[in-house]
Write an enzyme that holds these catalytic residues in place. Structure first.
Site, PDB file in Angstrom:
ATOM      1  N   PHE A   1       0.811  -1.224   0.000  1.00  0.00           N
ATOM      2  CA  PHE A   1       0.000   0.000   0.000  1.00  0.00           C
ATOM      3  C   PHE A   1       0.842   1.270   0.000  1.00  0.00           C
ATOM      4  CE2 PHE A   1       0.869  -0.083   4.570  1.00  0.00           C
ATOM      5  CZ  PHE A   1       1.023   1.269   4.847  1.00  0.00           C
TER       6      PHE A   1
ATOM      7  N   LYS B   1      -1.023  -6.971  -9.323  1.00  0.00           N
ATOM      8  CA  LYS B   1      -2.028  -7.062  -8.243  1.00  0.00           C
ATOM      9  C   LYS B   1      -1.622  -6.006  -7.202  1.00  0.00           C
ATOM     10  CE  LYS B   1      -3.090  -8.205  -4.569  1.00  0.00           C
ATOM     11  NZ  LYS B   1      -3.446  -7.174  -3.572  1.00  0.00           N
TER      12      LYS B   1
ATOM     13  N   GLU C   1      -4.957  -3.598  -2.107  1.00  0.00           N
ATOM     14  CA  GLU C   1      -6.393  -3.320  -2.113  1.00  0.00           C
ATOM     15  C   GLU C   1      -6.723  -2.026  -1.355  1.00  0.00           C
ATOM     16  OE1 GLU C   1      -4.655  -5.575  -0.623  1.00  0.00           O
ATOM     17  OE2 GLU C   1      -5.682  -6.613   1.008  1.00  0.00           O
TER      18      GLU C   1
ATOM     19  N   SER D   1       5.345  -6.967   3.333  1.00  0.00           N
ATOM     20  CA  SER D   1       5.895  -7.263   4.659  1.00  0.00           C
ATOM     21  C   SER D   1       6.650  -8.598   4.647  1.00  0.00           C
ATOM     22  CB  SER D   1       4.749  -7.315   5.672  1.00  0.00           C
ATOM     23  OG  SER D   1       3.826  -8.303   5.282  1.00  0.00           O
TER      24      SER D   1
ATOM     25  N   CYS E   1       9.445   1.891   3.396  1.00  0.00           N
ATOM     26  CA  CYS E   1      10.318   0.768   3.739  1.00  0.00           C
ATOM     27  C   CYS E   1      11.736   1.243   4.010  1.00  0.00           C
ATOM     28  CB  CYS E   1      10.316  -0.253   2.624  1.00  0.00           C
ATOM     29  SG  CYS E   1      10.878   0.469   1.094  1.00  0.00           S
TER      30      CYS E   1
ATOM     31  N   GLU F   1       8.721  -4.543  13.193  1.00  0.00           N
ATOM     32  CA  GLU F   1       8.602  -3.392  12.298  1.00  0.00           C
ATOM     33  C   GLU F   1       7.343  -2.620  12.684  1.00  0.00           C
ATOM     34  OE1 GLU F   1       7.531  -4.162   8.157  1.00  0.00           O
ATOM     35  OE2 GLU F   1       8.681  -2.409   7.535  1.00  0.00           O
TER      36      GLU F   1
HETATM   37  P1  NAD Z   1       1.501  -6.614   3.001  1.00  0.00           P
HETATM   38  O1  NAD Z   1       2.562  -7.638   3.062  1.00  0.00           O
HETATM   39  O2  NAD Z   1       0.393  -6.670   3.980  1.00  0.00           O
HETATM   40  O3  NAD Z   1       0.800  -6.619   1.543  1.00  0.00           O
HETATM   41  C1  NAD Z   1       1.548  -6.613   0.356  1.00  0.00           C
HETATM   42  C2  NAD Z   1       0.744  -7.278  -0.744  1.00  0.00           C
HETATM   43  O4  NAD Z   1       0.489  -8.636  -0.374  1.00  0.00           O
HETATM   44  C3  NAD Z   1      -0.606  -6.635  -1.000  1.00  0.00           C
HETATM   45  O5  NAD Z   1      -0.849  -6.605  -2.382  1.00  0.00           O
HETATM   46  C4  NAD Z   1      -1.585  -7.558  -0.279  1.00  0.00           C
HETATM   47  O6  NAD Z   1      -2.855  -7.584  -0.883  1.00  0.00           O
HETATM   48  C5  NAD Z   1      -0.907  -8.905  -0.367  1.00  0.00           C
HETATM   49  N1  NAD Z   1      -1.198  -9.764   0.789  1.00  0.00           N
HETATM   50  C6  NAD Z   1      -1.464  -9.371   2.061  1.00  0.00           C
HETATM   51  N2  NAD Z   1      -1.667 -10.431   2.850  1.00  0.00           N
HETATM   52  C7  NAD Z   1      -1.517 -11.539   2.082  1.00  0.00           C
HETATM   53  C8  NAD Z   1      -1.596 -12.931   2.335  1.00  0.00           C
HETATM   54  N3  NAD Z   1      -1.870 -13.419   3.544  1.00  0.00           N
HETATM   55  N4  NAD Z   1      -1.381 -13.781   1.309  1.00  0.00           N
HETATM   56  C9  NAD Z   1      -1.102 -13.320   0.079  1.00  0.00           C
HETATM   57  N5  NAD Z   1      -1.015 -11.985  -0.222  1.00  0.00           N
HETATM   58  C10 NAD Z   1      -1.215 -11.108   0.763  1.00  0.00           C
HETATM   59  O7  NAD Z   1       2.247  -5.193   3.048  1.00  0.00           O
HETATM   60  P2  NAD Z   1       1.597  -3.740   3.152  1.00  0.00           P
HETATM   61  O8  NAD Z   1       1.041  -3.554   4.516  1.00  0.00           O
HETATM   62  O9  NAD Z   1       0.734  -3.475   1.982  1.00  0.00           O
HETATM   63  O10 NAD Z   1       2.908  -2.840   2.961  1.00  0.00           O
HETATM   64  C11 NAD Z   1       3.770  -2.502   4.004  1.00  0.00           C
HETATM   65  C12 NAD Z   1       4.919  -3.478   4.104  1.00  0.00           C
HETATM   66  O11 NAD Z   1       5.653  -3.501   2.876  1.00  0.00           O
HETATM   67  C13 NAD Z   1       5.936  -3.082   5.162  1.00  0.00           C
HETATM   68  O12 NAD Z   1       6.349  -4.232   5.832  1.00  0.00           O
HETATM   69  C14 NAD Z   1       7.082  -2.477   4.359  1.00  0.00           C
HETATM   70  O13 NAD Z   1       8.349  -2.538   4.982  1.00  0.00           O
HETATM   71  C15 NAD Z   1       7.045  -3.327   3.143  1.00  0.00           C
HETATM   72  N6  NAD Z   1       7.688  -2.676   2.016  1.00  0.00           N
HETATM   73  C16 NAD Z   1       8.916  -3.144   1.649  1.00  0.00           C
HETATM   74  C17 NAD Z   1       9.591  -2.537   0.604  1.00  0.00           C
HETATM   75  C18 NAD Z   1      10.942  -3.028   0.183  1.00  0.00           C
HETATM   76  O14 NAD Z   1      11.437  -2.549  -0.820  1.00  0.00           O
HETATM   77  N7  NAD Z   1      11.574  -3.956   0.882  1.00  0.00           N
HETATM   78  C19 NAD Z   1       8.998  -1.470  -0.079  1.00  0.00           C
HETATM   79  C20 NAD Z   1       7.738  -1.034   0.314  1.00  0.00           C
HETATM   80  C21 NAD Z   1       7.091  -1.659   1.377  1.00  0.00           C
END
Ligand code: NAD
Length: 502
Positions: free
Chosen positions: A150, A174, A177, A227, A282, A384
């Site tokens: 997000f 994808k 959401e 994450s 991040c 985190e």
């Molecule tokens: P998230 O892991 O909750 O979601 C990321 C994606 O995975 C979304 O599209 C979501 O719909 C999907 N998703 C969520 N739960 C899922 C599941 N159980 N099974 C399959 N798919 C699933 O992350 P977020 O809250 O959207 O974003 C924040 C996180 O992203 C933080 O941890 C941040 O550090 C990380 N991030 C990392 C980087 C990097 O370059 N390392 C960059 C940006 C964000």
């Protein structure tokens, strides 16, 4: 008027009712502003099918033609950058200028991808054996999936698809959401740029859509950013299904402040890197490892700056920090202030009482907070937080700071503040982190370098964009060729021996 976001499949908005959907919020008012359709396996199948059908034509489209389309996409993106930034700000909550910055960093990857002919050059060796030449070519993989978080709904997808598409792949995105509209606008811009239908598709949704992509036999590779627990799951599941996968995870980025640092620069950097985008980056600084002798002085300078920060809605250009993305996330971030104090930290700045200028009461507000005397065993340090909370960990010296960081399971970004070139040089050499800043708080590499962390911040071998991105989205083929001179057959005849060179 309430908006409705649906999938983009085969060059147009997907028609037909959605079995499941989610709400889209305005984080500064807490109100629902629209809905987004959630894809099930049928919609994912449809998107992958059109992407698969578009692949042969796209991979055989000449490099010149591909680049023309990329340039046109770049120009359109540039012309629509404020519209895109406004969409991001309205659904994510970040202030408009920050969203403009996100779009600009995404555009840099498109710039990079416009140079793809140079990046897809293989090698050629003449006469590897008598009359035999050998060369390598880079070919696209096929249908590639991108699953994004997000916090950068425009930039993170653009870490992936410009390079993937430039290499000749077709793409199914994808997006998160929580803020799906950026993906939709990007799809429309591709269409206007002349990208053939089916090359870029967007499916919205949650785990159901993600799992369908991960398990789909016609998806060759998956790029993920999100994450750490989900990154680990994506890596394992996609690999089990035979896909190439890169999964970038969460972070705990430390800033080291040595006694000889410019403390005003360090304080400015801590505040901008800790609270920009409400800490939902991040690469945000979340822990400050400061040497004891200057810790009080640094903290005073940080507190002075934090008190002046203006927190308010993203569309008010006086706001410097917006709300958090959801109510649940705001509450979770705030819970670390309580657990931190319970576990022995001192709450030096309490963001729960920071004034909000112009926001509505039900917005997902939490001002900037600073926890002092944080220890490595506390949950606010181990986990985190991903919000506007800086944790100050006081250390005895440089070695203790390095040990703290190298013992941490994450390894995304870090920065050292010092005027000692020798210390900085040692730090860049021995720190176990993927992206390092020296007196630079958020060392995000340019598009022509690659972005990615170490340890639990990345599962897989390839970082995103730059040359590693090109490698991820291509595979090499080595060709060995012999052409007889006109009228002359190669010497030899039948020989069952293992080929040797001569
Ligand atoms: P998230 O892991 O909750 O979601 C990321 C994606 O995975 C979304 O599209 C979501 O719909 C999907 N998703 C969520 N739960 C899922 C599941 N159980 N099974 C399959 N798919 C699933 O992350 P977020 O809250 O959207 O974003 C924040 C996180 O992203 C933080 O941890 C941040 O550090 C990380 N991030 C990392 C980087 C990097 O370059 N390392 C960059 C940006 C964000």
């Amino acid at each position: 008027m309430s908006k409705h976001v649906t999938h983009w499949i085969g060059g147009g908005a997907h028609e037909g009712p959605a079995r499941r959907s989610g709400d889209i919020y305005d984080p500064s008012s807490g109100r629902i502003t629209g809905t987004v359709d959630f894809a099930g396996p049928e919609e994912v199948d449809a998107a992958v099918a059109v992407a698969k059908a578009a692949f042969p034509g796209w991979r055989d489209t000449s490099l010149s033609r591909r680049v023309q389309i990329l340039f046109r996409f770049r120009e359109l993106l540039s012309a629509h950058s404020d519209e895109l930034a406004a969409l991001v700000s309205s659904e994510h909550g970040k202030v408009f200028s920050d969203a403009q910055g996100e779009v600009a960093r995404g555009l840099e990857v498109v710039d990079f991808a416009c140079g793809i002919p140079h990046l897809l050059k293989g090698g050629y060796s003449e006469n590897v054996s008598t009359g035999v030449d050998s060369y390598s070519i880079l070919q696209p993989l096929g249908v590639v999936g991108g699953i994004t978080p997000f916090n950068f709904p425009a930039m993170v997808p653009m870490w992936m698809f410009p390079v993937a598409i430039a290499c000749g792949n077709t793409f199914v995105l994808k997006p998160s959401e929580k803020d799906p509209s950026a993906g939709d606008l990007l799809a429309r811009l591709w269409k206007e740029a002349g990208l053939p239908d089916g090359v870029f598709n967007v499916v919205h949704g949650d785990k159901v859509a993600v799992d369908a992509l991960l398990e789909h036999p016609d998806v060759a590779a998956v790029s993920f950013v999100g994450s750490t627990p989900i990154a680990r799951y994506i890596y394992r599941t996609a690999a089990e299904h035979g896909k190439r996968v890169q999964a970038l995870g969460g972070a705990k980025n430390h800033m080291v402040v040595l006694p000889d640092a410019d403390l005003d620069l360090a304080a400015d950097s801590a505040v901008s890197a800790g609270f920009g985008s409400a800490g939902e980056r991040c690469m945000a600084i979340s822990a400050i490892a400061v040497v004891d002798s200057v810790a009080d002085d640094l903290l005073d300078r940080i507190k002075e700056r934090v008190a002046r920060l203006r927190v308010g809605p993203g569309d008010d250009d006086r706001s410097e920090m917006g709300p958090l993305v959801t109510r649940e996330h705001r509450d979770k971030v705030a819970s670390y202030l309580e657990s931190g104090v319970r576990e022995g930290a001192t709450l030096a700045v309490d963001g729960r009482v920071h004034p909000v200028s112009g926001g509505e009461a039900d917005g997902f507000w939490l001002g900037p907070s600073v926890l002092d005397h944080v220890g490595p065993q506390m949950s606010c340090y181990r986990e985190e937080i991903f919000g506007p909370v800086l944790s100050v960990v006081r250390v005895g010296d440089y070695d203790e700071a390095v040990k703290l960081i190298n013992d941490n399971p994450y390894g995304n970004g870090t920065a050292i503040f010092t005027n000692d070139g020798g210390a900085a040089r040692r730090f860049q050499n021995e720190i176990e982190v993927g992206m390092v800043g020296i007196n630079v708080p958020i060392p995000v590499p340019m598009a022509y370098y690659s972005f990615g962390g170490w340890k639990q911040s990345l599962f897989g071998d390839s970082h995103v964009h730059g040359t590693e991105g090109v490698h991820f989205y291509t595979r090499t083929k080595a060709v060995t060729a012999r052409w007889a001179d006109p009228g002359r057959r190669p010497e030899g005849g039948v020989d069952l021996g293992f080929p040797t060179n001569g």
